[in-house]
Design an enzyme around this catalytic site. Structure first.
Site, PDB file in Angstrom:
ATOM      1  N   THR A 222     -11.000  -6.239  -8.007  1.00 18.68           N
ATOM      2  CA  THR A 222     -10.451  -5.118  -7.241  1.00 18.68           C
ATOM      3  C   THR A 222     -10.489  -5.481  -5.770  1.00 18.68           C
ATOM      4  OG1 THR A 222     -10.809  -2.843  -6.490  1.00 18.68           O
ATOM      5  CG2 THR A 222     -12.724  -3.996  -7.381  1.00 18.68           C
ATOM      6  N   ILE A 223      -9.367  -5.376  -5.104  1.00 17.65           N
ATOM      7  CA  ILE A 223      -9.399  -5.678  -3.674  1.00 17.65           C
ATOM      8  C   ILE A 223     -10.157  -4.610  -2.904  1.00 17.65           C
ATOM      9  CG2 ILE A 223      -7.255  -7.024  -3.714  1.00 17.65           C
ATOM     10  CD1 ILE A 223      -5.881  -4.627  -2.359  1.00 17.65           C
ATOM     11  N   ASP A 224     -10.358  -3.432  -3.522  1.00 20.88           N
ATOM     12  CA  ASP A 224     -11.110  -2.373  -2.846  1.00 20.88           C
ATOM     13  C   ASP A 224     -12.588  -2.712  -2.700  1.00 20.88           C
ATOM     14  OD1 ASP A 224      -8.781  -0.950  -2.720  1.00 20.88           O
ATOM     15  OD2 ASP A 224      -9.379   0.620  -4.124  1.00 20.88           O
TER      16      ASP A 224
ATOM     17  N   HIS B 117       1.308  -2.541  -0.573  1.00 16.48           N
ATOM     18  CA  HIS B 117       1.165  -3.680  -1.476  1.00 16.48           C
ATOM     19  C   HIS B 117       1.208  -5.030  -0.772  1.00 16.48           C
ATOM     20  CE1 HIS B 117       2.177  -0.389  -4.230  1.00 16.48           C
ATOM     21  NE2 HIS B 117       1.490  -1.078  -5.115  1.00 16.48           N
TER      22      HIS B 117
END
Length: 343
Positions: free
Chosen positions: A125-127, A273
């Site tokens: 997850t880039i979060d 994105h």
């Protein structure tokens, strides 16, 4: 063994590096690999491709995922896709699965593990909000992209005497917003963990202007929200197969409110994105590779129901159940450090 691999949820820089590492490590032990297309959708529909040395060559620096991805939930709307998944695995002769994904993809993996399916998870997850690992691959790439954007917006903000609002990703956690805002010299950072008061934000920007600063940069995570009663929130938001509200647009609301309340010309840039796309930075390539190797080692050792993760500088194995118990929210001390430079 014959190992199934899939990538689920949003795409992320470093996914291909994980796939490559899993295959490269496993081939040394004589294992074979099948890549399911488009996440859990491919397992449900028996849509897959062979993963070999040839099909995974040259993908290390590529963004996205050669397997494709989706947010398909085998258990959406009360359905139970376990039987369909078992039929596919049996028909394909798959002995174990390595799903690469975030809380939703790995949540499905945990449920299937409890049904007896051998699984080793890889966090994605880039979060950067998954428990069980200090950092997830893709996060540093997203931060770099956001920081580059903030650097560029500084010059146009100063040239036009504007307030520039930069919306970045972050549903539940403000890791990207805080890292990029701190690295880019933002004048205010708004994150999901700390509901904001729009009047306080505007007052802060006014103080900057009173001190002679003719422009400001405000970084906001897409999941940030105003304190109850301080800003009207949108109610008409669609949800995905996992019940998550589709985010995006808080930056537009801030642009409108800041300009109308302060009189300062404001503009919003929603990175969206862009943060997911393109080549992963070196850190993410290395971390993704280490995760892939470790996941294959866990599968070979039949340590199923685990997820690989990073603790300090070491790769560890964490029970999926423990990793998914709660989200990893922003470190308060990091935000306090960033606050020192607001204004």
């Amino acid at each position: 063994m014959r190992i199934g691999v899939l990538t689920g949820g949003g795409d992320c820089p470093g996914l291909n590096a994980v796939i490559r590492a899993v295959v490269r490590r496993g081939l040394q032990g004589g294992h074979a690999f099948l890549g399911f297309r488009h996440g859990w959708a491919g397992v449900l529909s028996n849509d897959a491709m062979e993963l070999t040395l040839a099909t995974t060559a040259g993908i290390l620096p590529r963004g996205g995922t050669i397997l494709g991805t989706s947010r398909t939930n085998p258990f959406a709307d009360g359905q139970d896709g376990t039987a369909s998944i078992l039929r596919t695995l049996q028909a394909r002769g798959v002995d174990a699965l390595i799903p690469i994904g975030g809380e939703d993809t790995l949540g499905v993996a945990l449920r299937l593990h409890r049904e007896g399916i051998p699984i080793v998870g890889v966090p994605k997850t880039i979060d950067n909000d998954l428990g069980g690992t200090d950092v997830t691959f893709g996060f540093h790439t997203a931060v770099q992209i956001a920081t580059d954007a903030i650097d560029r917006l500084h010059t146009t903000a100063e040239s036009h005497n504007r307030v520039m609002v930069v919306e970045v990703m972050g549903r539940h956690a403000g890791w990207i917003a805080t890292y990029a805002g701190l690295a880019g010299g933002a004048d205010a950072i708004l994150v999901p963990e700390r509901p904001f008061d729009i009047d306080q934000v505007v007052a802060h920007l006014r103080r900057r202007h009173d001190r002679g600063r003719s422009f400001s940069i405000v970084v906001v995570a897409e999941g940030a929200s105003a304190r109850e009663g301080t800003l009207q929130a949108r109610e008409d938001r669609a949800t995905d197969a996992f019940g998550h509200v589709r985010l995006g647009g808080i930056g537009v609301e801030l642009e409108r409110e800041i300009e109308s309340r302060s009189g300062f010309e404001s503009r919003v840039t929603i990175l969206g994105h862009v943060q997911r796309g393109g080549t992963p930075v070196a850190f993410d390539r290395v971390l993704a590779t280490r995760f892939g190797v470790a996941a294959m080692d866990a599968a070979t050792g039949q340590r199923f129901g685990m997820m690989v993760g990073l603790r300090g500088t070491a790769i560890v194995e964490v029970a999926l159940e423990a990793a998914l118990a709660e989200s990893k929210l922003l470190d308060p001390s990091l935000y306090e450090t960033a606050e020192l430079f607001f204004g």
